[in-house]
Motif scaffolding. Structure first.
Motif, PDB file in Angstrom:
ATOM      1  N   ASN A 187       0.843  -1.189   0.000  1.00 34.54           N
ATOM      2  CA  ASN A 187       0.000   0.000   0.000  1.00 34.54           C
ATOM      3  C   ASN A 187       0.883   1.246   0.000  1.00 34.54           C
ATOM      4  O   ASN A 187       1.851   1.346   0.745  1.00 34.54           O
TER       5      ASN A 187
ATOM      6  N   GLY B  64     -10.434   0.860  -6.069  1.00 32.49           N
ATOM      7  CA  GLY B  64     -10.034   0.319  -4.778  1.00 32.49           C
ATOM      8  C   GLY B  64     -10.990   0.696  -3.661  1.00 32.49           C
ATOM      9  O   GLY B  64     -11.146  -0.044  -2.690  1.00 32.49           O
ATOM     10  N   GLU B  65     -11.630   1.839  -3.796  1.00 33.86           N
ATOM     11  CA  GLU B  65     -12.610   2.296  -2.806  1.00 33.86           C
ATOM     12  C   GLU B  65     -13.957   2.451  -3.499  1.00 33.86           C
ATOM     13  O   GLU B  65     -14.132   3.330  -4.339  1.00 33.86           O
TER      14      GLU B  65
ATOM     15  N   GLN C 157     -18.267  -5.403  -2.850  1.00 32.03           N
ATOM     16  CA  GLN C 157     -17.174  -5.721  -3.765  1.00 32.03           C
ATOM     17  C   GLN C 157     -17.662  -6.615  -4.899  1.00 32.03           C
ATOM     18  O   GLN C 157     -17.234  -6.461  -6.053  1.00 32.03           O
TER      19      GLN C 157
ATOM     20  N   GLU D  34      -7.093  -3.807  -6.366  1.00 33.71           N
ATOM     21  CA  GLU D  34      -7.299  -4.629  -5.167  1.00 33.71           C
ATOM     22  C   GLU D  34      -8.649  -5.368  -5.245  1.00 33.71           C
ATOM     23  O   GLU D  34      -9.513  -5.203  -4.384  1.00 33.71           O
TER      24      GLU D  34
ATOM     25  N   SER E  55     -10.405  -7.515  -2.213  1.00 31.92           N
ATOM     26  CA  SER E  55     -10.582  -6.901  -0.900  1.00 31.92           C
ATOM     27  C   SER E  55     -11.972  -7.202  -0.351  1.00 31.92           C
ATOM     28  O   SER E  55     -12.985  -6.919  -0.980  1.00 31.92           O
TER      29      SER E  55
ATOM     30  N   GLN F  14     -12.944 -15.567  -3.576  1.00 31.45           N
ATOM     31  CA  GLN F  14     -11.677 -15.215  -4.219  1.00 31.45           C
ATOM     32  C   GLN F  14     -11.312 -16.240  -5.291  1.00 31.45           C
ATOM     33  O   GLN F  14     -10.871 -15.886  -6.384  1.00 31.45           O
TER      34      GLN F  14
ATOM     35  N   SER G 108      -2.505  -5.361  -6.752  1.00 31.03           N
ATOM     36  CA  SER G 108      -2.655  -6.075  -5.488  1.00 31.03           C
ATOM     37  C   SER G 108      -1.412  -5.845  -4.643  1.00 31.03           C
ATOM     38  O   SER G 108      -0.341  -5.534  -5.155  1.00 31.03           O
TER      39      SER G 108
END
Length: 312
Positions: free
Chosen positions: A41, A86-87, A139, A158, A161, A168, A189
């Motif tokens: 990160n 990512g967010e 997600q 990512e 997440s 996954q 990632s």
């Protein structure tokens, strides 16, 4: 740039004031491949993705995505890309299926059967309001909207997440299916293990710079191994500490334990001077290899990058 290159960057750089986001990034992602974009990160992964999508403007350098300019051709380009940020932040209080129908309409229409197929693979309940969903289920909604229109390029920041291990695994199956269909996947990632099963190559960034570009299997060959050798008689540790790539040598009578970075050949040849009873070598841990690249090595990725460009 030829049509077999999906993403091409030259000297791509972004500074936030005095703080470096990414600097001097020269990278090519081949059409139809899965490229893992790896780094801790804060290494510059999300900054790079935002530059590719023209959500940020570069300080200098340039990017070409699917043969197009991210700024000039933004509207056309975004229709050909599936993007998972990512967010995630979904507006409103509607249900998941209503939100996905909105995305489908915005992209010119998507077969609803394909949307429900993706939702079933990810075990996503489309009837629930999005604002009530857990992080993992939000997600899943993000993944469905990224994959639903079968884009030429998937850019995933990512992507696992919040997902449980079974989901996954299903997601990685979706990535492999996308590659089989000729789509390109660029997947960031900080966890090497999650791209190990699906990526063709990995690009490693550290502190905003490209450290290496490697095929996944060649990265494994660079991996640090733990080796234990049992001899008939006691051996002298000094005989092994001078070997290239060998470190952390510990000898207890006829048992030698050490760490080997790279090829085992020098250690095996030295051991062959003695009577060997047993040799145990732990499988290379790619996560340890990644950490070794990031924390301990100099930015030696230039040779790896050159090799990758030559088709390594």
């Amino acid at each position: 740039m030829t049509s077999d290159i999906a993403v091409h960057t030259e000297g791509l750089t972004k500074f936030y004031g005095a703080r470096r986001g990414i600097e001097g990034l020269d990278l090519e992602v081949r059409a139809g491949e899965v490229m893992g974009f790896l780094g801790p990160n804060g290494a510059g992964k999300t900054t790079t993705i935002r530059l590719l999508l023209d959500f940020l403007r570069p300080t200098r350098g340039r990017a070409v995505v699917l043969g197009l300019d991210p700024r000039r051709d933004k509207a056309v380009l975004h229709r050909r890309i599936g993007y998972l940020p990512g967010e995630l932040a979904f507006p409103g209080r509607g249900r998941a299926d209503e939100l996905l129908r909105f995305f489908a309409d915005a992209r010119g229409g998507v077969a609803w059967s394909h949307v429900t197929e993706l939702a079933d693979r990810l075990e996503l309940d489309l009837s629930r309001p999005v604002h009530t969903l857990s992080k993992g289920n939000k997600q899943k909604v993000g993944l469905v909207q990224a994959f639903m229109h079968q884009p030429a390029l998937l850019i995933l920041d990512e992507p696992t997440s919040g997902l449980d291990p079974l989901v996954q695994h299903e997601f990685l199956g979706m990535v492999r299916d996308a590659r089989a269909a000729g789509q390109t996947v660029f997947m960031s990632s900080h966890v090497l293990a999650e791209v190990q099963q699906s990526a063709d190559r990995v690009a490693i960034v550290r502190d905003g710079r490209l450290a290496a570009v490697e095929r996944v299997e060649s990265l494994g060959r660079r991996a640090v191994r733990t080796v234990e050798i049992h001899f008939d008689d006691p051996v002298d540790a000094a005989e092994f500490t001078v070997l290239p790539g060998v470190s952390d040598v510990v000898v207890s009578g006829p048992v030698l334990r050490c760490t080997v970075d790279g090829r085992l050949d020098p250690l095996v040849k030295a051991a062959a001077r003695h009577s060997v009873v047993d040799l145990l070598s732990a499988e290379p841990d790619l996560e340890e290899t990644f950490l070794s690249f990031y924390y301990h090595s100099e930015p030696h990725g230039e040779g790896a990058v050159d090799a990758a460009r030559a088709g390594a």
